[in-house]
Design an enzyme around this catalytic site. Sequence first.
Site, PDB file in Angstrom:
ATOM      1  N   SER A 179       1.044 -44.286  44.910  1.00  0.00           N
ATOM      2  CA  SER A 179       1.045 -44.955  43.945  1.00  0.00           C
ATOM      3  C   SER A 179       1.269 -45.381  42.282  1.00  0.00           C
ATOM      4  CB  SER A 179      -0.285 -45.663  43.972  1.00  0.00           C
ATOM      5  OG  SER A 179      -0.567 -46.539  45.229  1.00  0.00           O
TER       6      SER A 179
ATOM      7  N   ASP B  92      -3.628 -50.599  46.216  1.00  0.00           N
ATOM      8  CA  ASP B  92      -2.842 -49.099  45.573  1.00  0.00           C
ATOM      9  C   ASP B  92      -4.043 -49.603  44.169  1.00  0.00           C
ATOM     10  OD1 ASP B  92      -1.581 -48.966  47.953  1.00  0.00           O
ATOM     11  OD2 ASP B  92       0.489 -49.134  46.786  1.00  0.00           O
TER      12      ASP B  92
HETATM   13  C1  GLA Z   1       1.484 -49.453  49.575  1.00  0.00           C
HETATM   14  C2  GLA Z   1       1.310 -51.310  49.127  1.00  0.00           C
HETATM   15  C3  GLA Z   1       0.429 -50.568  49.641  1.00  0.00           C
HETATM   16  C4  GLA Z   1       0.075 -50.986  50.782  1.00  0.00           C
HETATM   17  C5  GLA Z   1       0.674 -49.819  51.769  1.00  0.00           C
HETATM   18  C6  GLA Z   1       0.958 -49.402  53.218  1.00  0.00           C
HETATM   19  O1  GLA Z   1       1.608 -48.443  49.192  1.00  0.00           O
HETATM   20  O2  GLA Z   1       1.629 -50.943  47.846  1.00  0.00           O
HETATM   21  O3  GLA Z   1      -0.476 -52.786  49.146  1.00  0.00           O
HETATM   22  O4  GLA Z   1       0.223 -52.274  51.966  1.00  0.00           O
HETATM   23  O5  GLA Z   1       2.167 -49.480  50.884  1.00  0.00           O
HETATM   24  O6  GLA Z   1      -0.597 -49.660  53.744  1.00  0.00           O
END
Ligand code: GLA
Length: 388
Positions: free
Chosen positions: A129, A176
Amino acid sequence: MVNVNRLSNEFEKHFGSPKGAKIYFSPGRINIIGEHIDYNGGYVLPAAIDRGIFAIAKETNSNEIAICSADFSDEMIRIPIHNEIAPLPNMHWGNYPCGIVKYLRDAGYPIKGMYIYLESTLPKSSGLSSSACLECLIAAIISPQLLNDNASRISMALLCQRVENEFVGVKCGIMDQMSIALGKKDHALLLNTANITFRHIPIHLGEYIILIMNTKKPRNLIESKYNERLSECHHALALIKKHRPIENLVDATEADLTHIDDVVIYKRARHVIAEQIRVQKAVQALEEGNLFELGKLLDESHSSLRNEYEVSGIELDTLVNAARSVEGCIGARMIGAGFGGCAIALVHRDAVENLINYASNVYREKTGFTAEFYKCTTSDGVGIIGEV
Ligand code: GLA
């Protein structure tokens, strides 16, 4: 930990005296369990981590926010605070700050001129993230009142998600941004994405640690694959809704699945339902200190993401399987969107070096890539950590 003197020197090189500047830290996140269900109204269990982006920032009287990033060769972006702000082409990193400034301004937050210098310890595009981390960091610097209390932090997370969905154009869920805005050291965040309520769950791992394993695989096509899963879930929900008025796909039961005749859509929905149950069991396991049960749930989650949701791949599977075959590792799974990025392993601290040696070799032989490993601890959410 960041070296404040070095940050101050770098700031001075680009912007002059750092006196009066503040130092900020915004964490990355892991997801313990609850994958690909934050856009299906599910419970997820992420945690903020001790790797992230540091910033040194100071107000100025100018009409722009100037941001320089050590991680992009000291590239400088300049955002006008009174004029039109439009997205830059080609997923440029500067789009995150541009979007945040625009959306804060449109929401009526006062915007002042700023000088900001950034330095990261978080690998980019790795499923930890880094984008949400940057979004929340810039929001916190520009509008520090968003750090005041949980309600403000939730507003910050929602605004950052809107920027990513609308301005940057990535249709991510809310997990995230919420984990970065509301993280708490030694805790995971049990987040109900259906109504954005949460509870912090203490993490006591005793002699075990969470090891992050980075595939370092360049991630192409990830957005189109992510959007494909999103629409498959919408499809599943629409089919079930013809028979029973549920709001979110996680509210479906095994019996509801009989209304889905498409094999692929059926598998996606089955993952969503089972993953939601695993999150609840994982919370119970953490609360009871039952790490073996937690490890088992991580393994099951990975199998489901590989076989039912089909977002893993040779790289993630190789690392997860190699980790699992080392004595002392009691569970492992891919985290985040998938198709490369990172996995986590729950491993006894005495087995960590062994795991790293073994998994690196197996991984290099099989894929040709060199994996990276980070021992990780949890951290507080985004905030001010010092002053110059
Ligand atoms: C990415 C997205 C999140 C979530 C994950 C999977 O990180 O940003 O919102 O959907 O994938 O769990």
